[in-house]
Motif scaffolding. Structure first.
Motif, PDB file in Angstrom:
ATOM      1  N   ALA A   1       8.469   2.346   3.663  1.00  0.00           N
ATOM      2  CA  ALA A   1       8.243   3.088   4.897  1.00  0.00           C
ATOM      3  C   ALA A   1       8.721   2.315   6.114  1.00  0.00           C
ATOM      4  CB  ALA A   1       6.764   3.430   5.038  1.00  0.00           C
ATOM      5  N   SER A   2       8.712   0.979   6.012  1.00  0.00           N
ATOM      6  CA  SER A   2       9.158   0.148   7.139  1.00  0.00           C
ATOM      7  C   SER A   2      10.619  -0.264   7.008  1.00  0.00           C
ATOM      8  CB  SER A   2       8.282  -1.102   7.243  1.00  0.00           C
ATOM      9  OG  SER A   2       8.360  -1.876   6.057  1.00  0.00           O
ATOM     10  N   GLY A   3      11.355   0.406   6.103  1.00  0.00           N
ATOM     11  CA  GLY A   3      12.792   0.148   5.988  1.00  0.00           C
ATOM     12  C   GLY A   3      13.162  -0.971   5.054  1.00  0.00           C
ATOM     13  N   GLY A   4      12.223  -1.384   4.170  1.00  0.00           N
ATOM     14  CA  GLY A   4      12.511  -2.445   3.220  1.00  0.00           C
ATOM     15  C   GLY A   4      13.682  -2.112   2.317  1.00  0.00           C
ATOM     16  N   ASP A   5      14.393  -3.166   1.874  1.00  0.00           N
ATOM     17  CA  ASP A   5      15.600  -3.031   1.046  1.00  0.00           C
ATOM     18  C   ASP A   5      16.695  -2.238   1.753  1.00  0.00           C
ATOM     19  OD1 ASP A   5      14.308  -4.444  -0.938  1.00  0.00           O
ATOM     20  OD2 ASP A   5      14.914  -3.102  -2.546  1.00  0.00           O
ATOM     21  N   ASN A   6      16.650  -2.207   3.083  1.00  0.00           N
ATOM     22  CA  ASN A   6      17.645  -1.513   3.914  1.00  0.00           C
ATOM     23  C   ASN A   6      17.619   0.006   3.745  1.00  0.00           C
ATOM     24  OD1 ASN A   6      18.682  -3.543   5.459  1.00  0.00           O
ATOM     25  ND2 ASN A   6      20.732  -3.519   4.578  1.00  0.00           N
ATOM     26  N   PHE A   7      16.504   0.554   3.295  1.00  0.00           N
ATOM     27  CA  PHE A   7      16.361   2.010   3.243  1.00  0.00           C
ATOM     28  C   PHE A   7      15.823   2.483   4.592  1.00  0.00           C
ATOM     29  CE2 PHE A   7      16.449   1.202  -1.342  1.00  0.00           C
ATOM     30  CZ  PHE A   7      17.368   2.162  -1.735  1.00  0.00           C
TER      31      PHE A   7
ATOM     32  N   GLU B   1      12.595   6.773   9.569  1.00  0.00           N
ATOM     33  CA  GLU B   1      12.685   7.973  10.406  1.00  0.00           C
ATOM     34  C   GLU B   1      11.544   8.946  10.121  1.00  0.00           C
ATOM     35  OE1 GLU B   1      16.518   9.725   9.972  1.00  0.00           O
ATOM     36  OE2 GLU B   1      17.618   7.845  10.349  1.00  0.00           O
ATOM     37  N   GLY B   2      10.805   8.728   9.032  1.00  0.00           N
ATOM     38  CA  GLY B   2       9.715   9.627   8.677  1.00  0.00           C
ATOM     39  C   GLY B   2       8.503   9.466   9.585  1.00  0.00           C
ATOM     40  N   ARG B   3       7.626  10.433   9.515  1.00  0.00           N
ATOM     41  CA  ARG B   3       6.392  10.411  10.303  1.00  0.00           C
ATOM     42  C   ARG B   3       5.232  10.058   9.381  1.00  0.00           C
ATOM     43  NH1 ARG B   3       6.652  15.179  11.752  1.00  0.00           N
ATOM     44  NH2 ARG B   3       4.870  16.258  10.792  1.00  0.00           N
ATOM     45  N   ILE B   4       4.551   8.957   9.662  1.00  0.00           N
ATOM     46  CA  ILE B   4       3.431   8.515   8.835  1.00  0.00           C
ATOM     47  C   ILE B   4       2.210   9.386   9.135  1.00  0.00           C
ATOM     48  CG2 ILE B   4       1.859   6.616   8.307  1.00  0.00           C
ATOM     49  CD1 ILE B   4       4.092   4.673   8.995  1.00  0.00           C
ATOM     50  N   VAL B   5       1.629   9.951   8.082  1.00  0.00           N
ATOM     51  CA  VAL B   5       0.452  10.803   8.276  1.00  0.00           C
ATOM     52  C   VAL B   5      -0.790  10.245   7.598  1.00  0.00           C
ATOM     53  CG1 VAL B   5       1.794  12.906   8.610  1.00  0.00           C
ATOM     54  CG2 VAL B   5       1.109  12.250   6.301  1.00  0.00           C
TER      55      VAL B   5
ATOM     56  N   SER C   1       0.843  -1.189   0.000  1.00  0.00           N
ATOM     57  CA  SER C   1       0.000   0.000   0.000  1.00  0.00           C
ATOM     58  C   SER C   1       0.887   1.250   0.000  1.00  0.00           C
ATOM     59  CB  SER C   1      -0.924   0.012   1.221  1.00  0.00           C
ATOM     60  OG  SER C   1      -0.174  -0.036   2.421  1.00  0.00           O
ATOM     61  N   ILE C   2       0.259   2.395  -0.325  1.00  0.00           N
ATOM     62  CA  ILE C   2       1.016   3.649  -0.382  1.00  0.00           C
ATOM     63  C   ILE C   2       0.916   4.347   0.965  1.00  0.00           C
ATOM     64  CG2 ILE C   2       1.422   5.781  -1.650  1.00  0.00           C
ATOM     65  CD1 ILE C   2      -0.265   4.654  -3.921  1.00  0.00           C
ATOM     66  N   THR C   3       2.027   4.889   1.416  1.00  0.00           N
ATOM     67  CA  THR C   3       2.096   5.610   2.680  1.00  0.00           C
ATOM     68  C   THR C   3       2.573   7.035   2.425  1.00  0.00           C
ATOM     69  OG1 THR C   3       2.625   3.573   3.884  1.00  0.00           O
ATOM     70  CG2 THR C   3       3.159   5.658   4.970  1.00  0.00           C
ATOM     71  N   LYS C   4       1.900   7.993   3.052  1.00  0.00           N
ATOM     72  CA  LYS C   4       2.368   9.388   3.006  1.00  0.00           C
ATOM     73  C   LYS C   4       3.212   9.643   4.245  1.00  0.00           C
ATOM     74  CE  LYS C   4      -0.370  12.819   1.792  1.00  0.00           C
ATOM     75  NZ  LYS C   4      -1.402  13.905   1.884  1.00  0.00           N
ATOM     76  N   LEU C   5       4.460  10.022   4.007  1.00  0.00           N
ATOM     77  CA  LEU C   5       5.404  10.315   5.085  1.00  0.00           C
ATOM     78  C   LEU C   5       5.750  11.794   5.118  1.00  0.00           C
ATOM     79  CD1 LEU C   5       8.127   7.517   4.668  1.00  0.00           C
ATOM     80  CD2 LEU C   5       6.231   7.520   6.283  1.00  0.00           C
ATOM     81  N   ILE C   6       6.113  12.264   6.279  1.00  0.00           N
ATOM     82  CA  ILE C   6       6.765  13.564   6.419  1.00  0.00           C
ATOM     83  C   ILE C   6       8.244  13.287   6.671  1.00  0.00           C
ATOM     84  CG2 ILE C   6       6.940  15.697   7.739  1.00  0.00           C
ATOM     85  CD1 ILE C   6       4.378  15.490   6.164  1.00  0.00           C
ATOM     86  N   LEU C   7       9.082  13.769   5.757  1.00  0.00           N
ATOM     87  CA  LEU C   7      10.529  13.616   5.879  1.00  0.00           C
ATOM     88  C   LEU C   7      11.192  14.979   5.779  1.00  0.00           C
ATOM     89  CD1 LEU C   7      11.158  10.600   3.463  1.00  0.00           C
ATOM     90  CD2 LEU C   7      11.383  10.519   5.952  1.00  0.00           C
TER      91      LEU C   7
END
Length: 525
Positions: A489-495, A500-504, A416-422
């Motif tokens: 968003a959950s750090g997949g592929d070691n990203f 560190e982002g905030r999920i909105v 699914s798509i996640t909107k983050l604040i980075l």
């Protein structure tokens, strides 16, 4: 394991003394006794598959011939099993995960049912068996209930893995090995999965287990087998390997590990990289048969009845060419029932693609398909910036009518798509993480950003310019809205920067957003 030089001398001495045997040398420099050996040696055939990924009804062109598909793979394996009663069928992982709708829409249970039809003897999990977590992997193996599909009886295959460690117990989650007896000879099988699983499977889905060093796990388990008197040992390794068709130029992780692996191991079935491998490294035969059922590995071994040692081994990689065999009737019936169960919804045409939308990356790491997915994510979430990892797609979109099945086959993961604040600094860190020490570069696809990098700069300090869509430099402390998959968003592929982002906000599935994008951009003609 007896080395070739020693065995050659012994065989020559016996031949000279008794005049009863003739031998030939295979391409792997292994002596193969060809006459008057039926009582002294047991001829065992191992047939191996890897990286099937639920491709039950998918076909591809290999060497000018169509190949793949469950009904053709089954026909070949049955044919070769009939030629030698001393046959075991094995697999090296990633049988499920990234599957087309015929399997994924039913929690990949159809693929396990197909493996049961094949009567696979031994298998090991790949990284994709963990895509939906440990509990779901165990349900597919041992059986259990799922809210979408009800009760499933599980796999008939013996599953093994020596380096998936249960954090609670400190023991292997699955048996590290299994011993199979064939014609009076005991053969030990050890399973391992690549430690890259720690990168490709999200923390949430592997929080219950540790994936430990492959070589240490193999050697530890070899010791256990040797204590039981087992000398014929085969490893099923979901670890990458590659070679030329001639067996020369062996490459990739398993090739580097081979000299460190106990010499009692004679044969290793590889997986993970979807390449061809048929080579010998440190007197260990390594095979990998592409992927998706396009081919399988045939390993012929001779085992000494007196010593229980594997004294010769050689392999072929056999393409499942459609023009060489008739499809297996039982599997055809099985597939027909699955298609009826799936219905016609995936036959729906959703758009017309005027030219191929390629997954392939150019020299700068840019992929047209991934760029379009990123754009669709940005529009779906109303953000300025979007990122897509290259693993989101399995293949390219071909020119012509695009069906729902085509789309779900190439975008199978259900993210699914996640909107983050980075912050600008966190975005820069994510881009820096595209380059890793001792790893292949993992380039992100971006929209809403432009950047330049210095390939000669140290890893972690390569980004030298970073601007937004208006041409303004990203400010380290300013916050930006970014669209990514829940996997990233959950750090997949070691990203890890995305963690560190905030999920909105959580949005639709990635494939759903792309579907709407295609319907608008490339409507049906």
């Amino acid at each position: 394991m007896l080395k070739f030089q020693i065995m050659s001398s012994l065989v020559i001495l016996v031949c000279i003394t008794f005049g009863i045997c003739i031998f030939t040398v295979s391409s792997q420099n292994q002596s193969t006794v060809t006459q008057s050996t039926s009582n002294h040696y047991v001829r065992v055939q191992l047939l191996g598959i890897n990286d099937f990924h639920g491709q039950l009804n998918k076909y591809r062109r290999v060497s000018e011939s169509m190949a793949g598909g469950a009904e053709y793979l089954a026909a070949y394996l049955k044919k070769y099993k009939q030629e030698n009663p001393n046959t075991l069928l094995v697999h090296a992982g990633d049988m499920v995960g990234g599957s087309p709708p015929i399997s994924s829409q039913f929690q990949d249970e159809p693929t396990i049912q197909f493996l049961n039809l094949l009567q696979v003897d031994v298998g090991t999990p790949g990284n994709h068996e963990l895509d939906e977590g440990v509990a779901e992997m165990k349900r597919l193996i041992f059986g259990g209930f799922h809210e979408r599909t009800g009760y499933f009886k599980g796999a008939n295959t013996s599953y093994i893995s020596a380096n998936i460690i249960d954090k609670k117990t400190g023991e292997s989650l699955l048996p590290p090995y299994v011993i199979k007896e064939i014609d009076g000879i005991k053969i030990g099988f050890i399973g391992v999965v690549t430690t890259e699983t720690n990168m490709y499977v999200t923390h949430v889905n592997r929080k219950e287990v540790d994936i430990t060093d492959e070589v240490s796990a193999i050697n530890r388990t070899v010791k256990q087998l040797k204590e039981k008197g087992i000398k014929a040992i085969v490893v099923l390794a979901h670890i990458s390997a590659k070679s030329n068709q001639s067996g020369t130029n062996p490459q990739e992780a398993l090739v580097e590990m081979a000299p460190k692996i106990d010499d009692e191991v004679d044969v290793i079935f590889a997986g993970h990289s979807h390449h061809y491998a048929n080579t010998v490294v440190d007197d260990k035969l390594i095979v990998q048969a592409y992927s998706y059922g396009e081919a399988f590995s045939q390993v012929n071994m001779e085992i000494d009845r007196n010593t229980n040692d594997i004294v010769s081994k050689k392999a072929k990689i056999i393409v499942t060419s459609h023009n060489q065999i008739e499809p297996d009737k039982n599997t055809v019936t099985f597939l027909k029932k699955l298609k009826e169960k799936m219905g016609n919804q995936f036959n729906q045409i959703i758009g017309f693609i005027p030219q191929e939308i390629s997954r392939r990356q150019d020299v700068n790491g840019e992929s047209p398909f991934a760029k379009m997915i990123a754009d669709s994510e940005r529009k779906a979430m109303g953000t300025e910036i979007a990122f897509v990892h290259q693993g989101e797609m399995r293949g390219s979109l071909q020119r012509g009518n695009l069906t729902l099945e085509d789309l779900y086959t190439q975008m199978p993961f259900g993210h699914s798509i996640t909107k983050l604040i980075l912050t600008g600094a966190q975005i820069k860190l994510a881009l820096e993480q595209q380059w890793r020490k001792d790893q292949v570069n993992n380039m992100l696809q971006t929209v809403g950003l432009t950047y330049r990098w210095d390939p000669n700069a140290p890893i972690g300090s390569r980004i030298i310019m970073l601007k937004d869509s208006k041409g303004q430099n990203l400010q380290p402390d300013r916050e930006y809205e970014v669209a990514v998959s829940n996997y990233l968003a959950s750090g997949g592929d070691n990203f890890s920067a995305f963690e560190e982002g905030r999920i909105v906000e959580t949005g639709p599935q990635v494939v759903t957003a792309f579907l709407h994008y295609i319907e608008q951009k490339y409507p049906m003609k």
